[in-house]
Design a protein around this motif. Structure first.
Motif, PDB file in Angstrom:
ATOM      1  N   GLY A 140      66.259  10.906  41.459  1.00 27.17           N
ATOM      2  CA  GLY A 140      66.954   9.773  40.862  1.00 27.17           C
ATOM      3  C   GLY A 140      67.992   9.130  41.754  1.00 27.17           C
ATOM      4  O   GLY A 140      68.722   8.242  41.320  1.00 27.17           O
TER       5      GLY A 140
ATOM      6  N   ASP B 216      62.763  11.500  44.090  1.00 26.39           N
ATOM      7  CA  ASP B 216      62.326  12.232  42.901  1.00 26.39           C
ATOM      8  C   ASP B 216      63.475  12.749  42.047  1.00 26.39           C
ATOM      9  O   ASP B 216      63.268  13.113  40.888  1.00 26.39           O
ATOM     10  CB  ASP B 216      61.432  13.407  43.303  1.00 26.39           C
TER      11      ASP B 216
ATOM     12  N   GLN C 220      61.095   3.284  36.496  1.00 25.27           N
ATOM     13  CA  GLN C 220      60.236   3.611  35.368  1.00 25.27           C
ATOM     14  C   GLN C 220      59.370   4.837  35.628  1.00 25.27           C
ATOM     15  O   GLN C 220      58.918   5.485  34.687  1.00 25.27           O
ATOM     16  CB  GLN C 220      59.305   2.441  35.019  1.00 25.27           C
ATOM     17  N   ASP C 221      59.126   5.155  36.893  1.00 32.66           N
ATOM     18  CA  ASP C 221      58.254   6.274  37.250  1.00 32.66           C
ATOM     19  C   ASP C 221      58.996   7.592  37.431  1.00 32.66           C
ATOM     20  O   ASP C 221      58.372   8.614  37.716  1.00 32.66           O
ATOM     21  CB  ASP C 221      57.476   5.940  38.526  1.00 32.66           C
ATOM     22  N   LEU C 222      60.308   7.577  37.249  1.00 32.09           N
ATOM     23  CA  LEU C 222      61.103   8.796  37.370  1.00 32.09           C
ATOM     24  C   LEU C 222      60.956   9.655  36.119  1.00 32.09           C
ATOM     25  O   LEU C 222      60.649   9.159  35.038  1.00 32.09           O
ATOM     26  CB  LEU C 222      62.583   8.454  37.554  1.00 32.09           C
ATOM     27  N   THR C 223      61.207  10.951  36.280  1.00 33.11           N
ATOM     28  CA  THR C 223      61.265  11.836  35.118  1.00 33.11           C
ATOM     29  C   THR C 223      62.491  11.467  34.294  1.00 33.11           C
ATOM     30  O   THR C 223      63.429  10.828  34.817  1.00 33.11           O
ATOM     31  CB  THR C 223      61.386  13.310  35.545  1.00 33.11           C
ATOM     32  N   PRO C 224      62.558  11.850  33.032  1.00 30.65           N
ATOM     33  CA  PRO C 224      63.754  11.553  32.227  1.00 30.65           C
ATOM     34  C   PRO C 224      65.053  12.070  32.860  1.00 30.65           C
ATOM     35  O   PRO C 224      66.066  11.377  32.844  1.00 30.65           O
ATOM     36  CB  PRO C 224      63.460  12.235  30.888  1.00 30.65           C
ATOM     37  N   ALA C 225      65.021  13.254  33.432  1.00 26.84           N
ATOM     38  CA  ALA C 225      66.231  13.800  34.075  1.00 26.84           C
ATOM     39  C   ALA C 225      66.633  12.959  35.283  1.00 26.84           C
ATOM     40  O   ALA C 225      67.824  12.672  35.486  1.00 26.84           O
ATOM     41  CB  ALA C 225      66.000  15.246  34.492  1.00 26.84           C
ATOM     42  N   ALA C 226      65.664  12.552  36.083  1.00 25.37           N
ATOM     43  CA  ALA C 226      65.950  11.722  37.252  1.00 25.37           C
ATOM     44  C   ALA C 226      66.414  10.330  36.822  1.00 25.37           C
ATOM     45  O   ALA C 226      67.277   9.733  37.472  1.00 25.37           O
ATOM     46  CB  ALA C 226      64.728  11.626  38.154  1.00 25.37           C
ATOM     47  N   GLN C 227      65.872   9.807  35.733  1.00 24.06           N
ATOM     48  CA  GLN C 227      66.336   8.523  35.218  1.00 24.06           C
ATOM     49  C   GLN C 227      67.807   8.590  34.830  1.00 24.06           C
ATOM     50  O   GLN C 227      68.565   7.658  35.101  1.00 24.06           O
ATOM     51  CB  GLN C 227      65.496   8.078  34.020  1.00 24.06           C
TER      52      GLN C 227
END
Length: 109
Positions: free
Chosen positions: A89, A87, A5-12
């Protein structure tokens, strides 16, 4: 390392694609015992419906087809997985290792 949940959208998206490939490989082997612990029946039914309909595809093709259709469902599973990510993902440990550890804690009857 951080939670999904704490990842950036790209990393998600990186994490989702990696996890989807892992899930699909186990789906194709009819080996979802541990993964069913993460999903509600309706979540798993929706994911598996997409996979069943397109089961003739390769894992990579199924990831590409599944991503826009079931991204939110896989995100929910990842949030429950307790896996940590860098960071970018990438999972902190291989998903197969995570699976083996979870399998060892399953209840037996």
């Amino acid at each position: 390392m951080v939670a999904f949940q704490d990842l950036t959208p790209a990393a998600q998206t990186v994490a989702e694609r990696e996890f989807m490939a892992f899930y699909i490989r186990h789906f194709k082997r009819d080996d979802l015992e541990v993964l069913t612990e993460l999903a509600s029946d309706s979540q798993q039914a929706m994911i598996n419906r997409v996979l069943c309909t397109n089961n003739f595809m390769t894992v990579d093709q199924l990831v590409a087809v599944s991503l826009p259709l079931t991204k939110h469902l896989f995100a929910a599973l990842l949030a429950k997985s307790a896996m940590e990510f860098d960071d970018f993902g990438n999972a902190a440990l291989p998903w197969e290792t995570w699976l083996a550890e979870r399998h060892a804690t399953l209840r037996t009857f």
